[in-house]
Motif scaffolding. Structure first.
Motif, PDB file in Angstrom:
ATOM      1  N   UNK A 172       0.495  -1.304   0.443  1.00  0.00           N
ATOM      2  CA  UNK A 172      -0.084   0.289  -0.214  1.00  0.00           C
ATOM      3  C   UNK A 172       0.528   1.234  -0.217  1.00  0.00           C
ATOM      4  N   UNK A 173       1.732   1.776   0.540  1.00  0.00           N
ATOM      5  CA  UNK A 173       2.825   2.610   0.602  1.00  0.00           C
ATOM      6  C   UNK A 173       3.388   2.956  -0.526  1.00  0.00           C
ATOM      7  N   UNK A 174       4.050   1.253  -1.206  1.00  0.00           N
ATOM      8  CA  UNK A 174       4.533   1.365  -3.063  1.00  0.00           C
ATOM      9  C   UNK A 174       3.275   2.192  -4.185  1.00  0.00           C
ATOM     10  N   UNK A 175       1.809   1.902  -3.787  1.00  0.00           N
ATOM     11  CA  UNK A 175       0.869   2.295  -4.134  1.00  0.00           C
ATOM     12  C   UNK A 175       0.799   3.671  -4.192  1.00  0.00           C
ATOM     13  N   UNK A 176       1.194   4.148  -2.697  1.00  0.00           N
ATOM     14  CA  UNK A 176       0.379   5.927  -2.481  1.00  0.00           C
ATOM     15  C   UNK A 176       1.953   6.524  -2.797  1.00  0.00           C
ATOM     16  N   UNK A 177       3.113   5.540  -3.180  1.00  0.00           N
ATOM     17  CA  UNK A 177       3.842   6.852  -3.730  1.00  0.00           C
ATOM     18  C   UNK A 177       3.905   6.930  -4.972  1.00  0.00           C
ATOM     19  N   UNK A 178       3.489   6.694  -5.836  1.00  0.00           N
ATOM     20  CA  UNK A 178       3.542   6.035  -7.138  1.00  0.00           C
ATOM     21  C   UNK A 178       2.385   6.944  -7.112  1.00  0.00           C
ATOM     22  N   UNK A 179       1.196   7.463  -6.596  1.00  0.00           N
ATOM     23  CA  UNK A 179       0.069   8.329  -6.801  1.00  0.00           C
ATOM     24  C   UNK A 179       0.624   9.695  -6.746  1.00  0.00           C
ATOM     25  N   UNK A 180       1.501   9.550  -5.550  1.00  0.00           N
ATOM     26  CA  UNK A 180       1.377  11.453  -4.789  1.00  0.00           C
ATOM     27  C   UNK A 180       3.060  11.665  -5.178  1.00  0.00           C
ATOM     28  N   UNK A 181       4.054  10.599  -5.632  1.00  0.00           N
ATOM     29  CA  UNK A 181       5.353  11.771  -5.349  1.00  0.00           C
ATOM     30  C   UNK A 181       5.889  11.552  -6.599  1.00  0.00           C
ATOM     31  N   UNK A 182       6.836  12.394  -7.461  1.00  0.00           N
ATOM     32  CA  UNK A 182       6.890  12.782  -8.894  1.00  0.00           C
ATOM     33  C   UNK A 182       8.634  13.484  -8.618  1.00  0.00           C
ATOM     34  N   UNK A 183       9.227  12.953  -9.777  1.00  0.00           N
ATOM     35  CA  UNK A 183      10.572  13.889  -9.186  1.00  0.00           C
ATOM     36  C   UNK A 183      10.755  15.242  -8.902  1.00  0.00           C
ATOM     37  N   UNK A 184      11.985  15.435  -7.878  1.00  0.00           N
ATOM     38  CA  UNK A 184      12.382  16.959  -8.217  1.00  0.00           C
ATOM     39  C   UNK A 184      11.424  17.024  -6.473  1.00  0.00           C
ATOM     40  N   UNK A 185      10.568  16.146  -5.662  1.00  0.00           N
ATOM     41  CA  UNK A 185       9.344  17.169  -4.869  1.00  0.00           C
ATOM     42  C   UNK A 185      10.286  16.470  -3.317  1.00  0.00           C
ATOM     43  N   UNK A 186       9.935  17.203  -2.413  1.00  0.00           N
ATOM     44  CA  UNK A 186      10.411  17.430  -1.411  1.00  0.00           C
ATOM     45  C   UNK A 186       9.816  16.182  -0.210  1.00  0.00           C
ATOM     46  N   UNK A 187      10.755  15.295   0.037  1.00  0.00           N
ATOM     47  CA  UNK A 187      10.137  14.485   1.052  1.00  0.00           C
ATOM     48  C   UNK A 187      10.974  14.441   2.166  1.00  0.00           C
ATOM     49  N   UNK A 188       9.880  13.856   3.182  1.00  0.00           N
ATOM     50  CA  UNK A 188      10.721  13.241   4.417  1.00  0.00           C
ATOM     51  C   UNK A 188      10.675  11.442   4.676  1.00  0.00           C
ATOM     52  N   UNK A 189      11.079  10.640   4.920  1.00  0.00           N
ATOM     53  CA  UNK A 189      10.951   9.034   4.422  1.00  0.00           C
ATOM     54  C   UNK A 189      11.649   8.425   5.978  1.00  0.00           C
ATOM     55  N   UNK A 190      10.914   7.372   6.108  1.00  0.00           N
ATOM     56  CA  UNK A 190      12.029   6.710   7.418  1.00  0.00           C
ATOM     57  C   UNK A 190      11.301   5.574   7.065  1.00  0.00           C
ATOM     58  N   UNK A 191      12.693   4.485   7.675  1.00  0.00           N
ATOM     59  CA  UNK A 191      12.863   3.398   6.825  1.00  0.00           C
ATOM     60  C   UNK A 191      13.736   3.119   7.650  1.00  0.00           C
ATOM     61  N   UNK A 192      13.870   1.758   7.275  1.00  0.00           N
ATOM     62  CA  UNK A 192      15.720   0.669   7.629  1.00  0.00           C
ATOM     63  C   UNK A 192      16.199   0.927   6.178  1.00  0.00           C
ATOM     64  N   UNK A 193      17.638   0.543   7.055  1.00  0.00           N
ATOM     65  CA  UNK A 193      18.746  -0.313   5.582  1.00  0.00           C
ATOM     66  C   UNK A 193      18.377  -1.588   5.298  1.00  0.00           C
ATOM     67  N   UNK A 194      18.646  -2.813   4.308  1.00  0.00           N
ATOM     68  CA  UNK A 194      18.829  -3.491   3.995  1.00  0.00           C
ATOM     69  C   UNK A 194      19.546  -3.238   2.689  1.00  0.00           C
ATOM     70  N   UNK A 195      20.874  -4.722   2.575  1.00  0.00           N
ATOM     71  CA  UNK A 195      22.060  -4.728   1.979  1.00  0.00           C
ATOM     72  C   UNK A 195      21.500  -6.377   1.536  1.00  0.00           C
ATOM     73  N   UNK A 196      21.588  -6.280   0.038  1.00  0.00           N
ATOM     74  CA  UNK A 196      21.207  -8.032  -0.493  1.00  0.00           C
ATOM     75  C   UNK A 196      21.855  -7.742  -1.600  1.00  0.00           C
ATOM     76  N   UNK A 197      22.440  -8.814  -1.870  1.00  0.00           N
ATOM     77  CA  UNK A 197      23.307  -9.668  -3.514  1.00  0.00           C
ATOM     78  C   UNK A 197      22.782 -10.229  -3.840  1.00  0.00           C
ATOM     79  N   UNK A 198      23.018 -10.615  -5.913  1.00  0.00           N
ATOM     80  CA  UNK A 198      22.916 -10.779  -6.591  1.00  0.00           C
ATOM     81  C   UNK A 198      23.077 -11.213  -6.973  1.00  0.00           C
ATOM     82  N   UNK A 199      23.161 -12.032  -8.702  1.00  0.00           N
ATOM     83  CA  UNK A 199      24.705 -12.288  -9.127  1.00  0.00           C
ATOM     84  C   UNK A 199      23.827 -11.668 -10.587  1.00  0.00           C
ATOM     85  N   UNK A 200      24.534 -11.141 -11.277  1.00  0.00           N
ATOM     86  CA  UNK A 200      24.924  -9.753 -11.926  1.00  0.00           C
ATOM     87  C   UNK A 200      24.859 -11.140 -13.951  1.00  0.00           C
TER      88      UNK A 200
END
Length: 148
Positions: free
Chosen positions: A59-87
Motif C-alpha cells: 500500500x505504501x508503494x501505491x501511495x508513493x506512485x500516486x503522490x510522489x514525482x521527480x524533484x519533490x521534497x519528502x521526509x522518509x523513515x525506513x531501515x537499511x537492507x543490503x541484498x546480493x545478486x548475480x549479474x
C-alpha cells in the motif's frame, strides 16, 4: 541488547517512482532520493549530494506512485537492507537500499495537487503557502491504506 536499524532522510526525488507487480499482485516501487550537505573547503563553499536507493512495498508503494514525482521534497523513515545478486556475467553484486516505512510530503499543497482554481481577492494568500501535513505509513492491515 536489542539493535537498531533506522534511517531518516529529507531530500528530493531524483526520478518518478517505478512500480512493479510481483507474484500475488504485490506492489513494489523504487526511486532515488538526493540529500545534500554544504560545507567550506579551502574558503570555498562546497555542496555534496548523496544518492539513496529507496524501495517501498504494498500500500505504501501505491501511495508513493500516486503522490510522489521527480524533484519533490519528502521526509522518509525506513531501515537499511543490503541484498546480493548475480549479474549477467556471473559476478556477485551487492546493493544497499532503504526500505521505506513511512513518508511525508513536504512543501506547499500546490506542489502535490493540481491547482483547483485561481485564488480570489478574499482568500488569504498565507493559507495557500501552509505546509502539507499528510503522513503515509506502511500498512500491513487489509485496510485501504489511505492516510486520512
Amino acid at each position: 541488547m536489542a539493535s537498531v536499524n533506522k534511517v531518516i532522510l529529507v531530500g528530493h526525488l531524483g526520478k518518478d517512482p517505478e512500480v512493479r507487480y510481483l507474484d500475488g499482485n504485490v506492489t513494489v516501487c523504487s526511486f532515488s532520493l538526493a540529500t545534500s550537505e554544504n560545507y567550506n573547503k579551502d574558503g570555498a563553499r562546497v555542496q555534496h549530494t548523496e544518492w539513496h536507493n529507496i524501495v517501498m512495498w504494498r500500500t505504501l508503494a501505491e501511495m508513493a506512485v500516486k503522490y510522489l514525482k521527480k524533484g519533490k521534497l519528502i521526509y522518509i523513515e525506513g531501515h537499511l537492507r543490503t541484498r546480493n545478486f548475480e549479474d549477467r556475467d556471473g559476478n556477485r553484486r551487492f546493493v544497499t537500499e532503504i526500505v521505506g516505512e513511512s513518508f511525508k510530503l513536504l512543501g506547499r499543497p500546490s506542489d502535490f495537487n493540481p491547482p483547483a482554481k485561481e485564488p480570489t481577492e478574499t482568500q488569504n494568500t498565507d493559507e495557500a503557502d501552509k505546509n502539507q501535513d499528510v503522513d503515509f505509513l506502511e500498512n500491513n492491515d487489509d485496510n485501504d491504506g489511505l492516510p486520512f
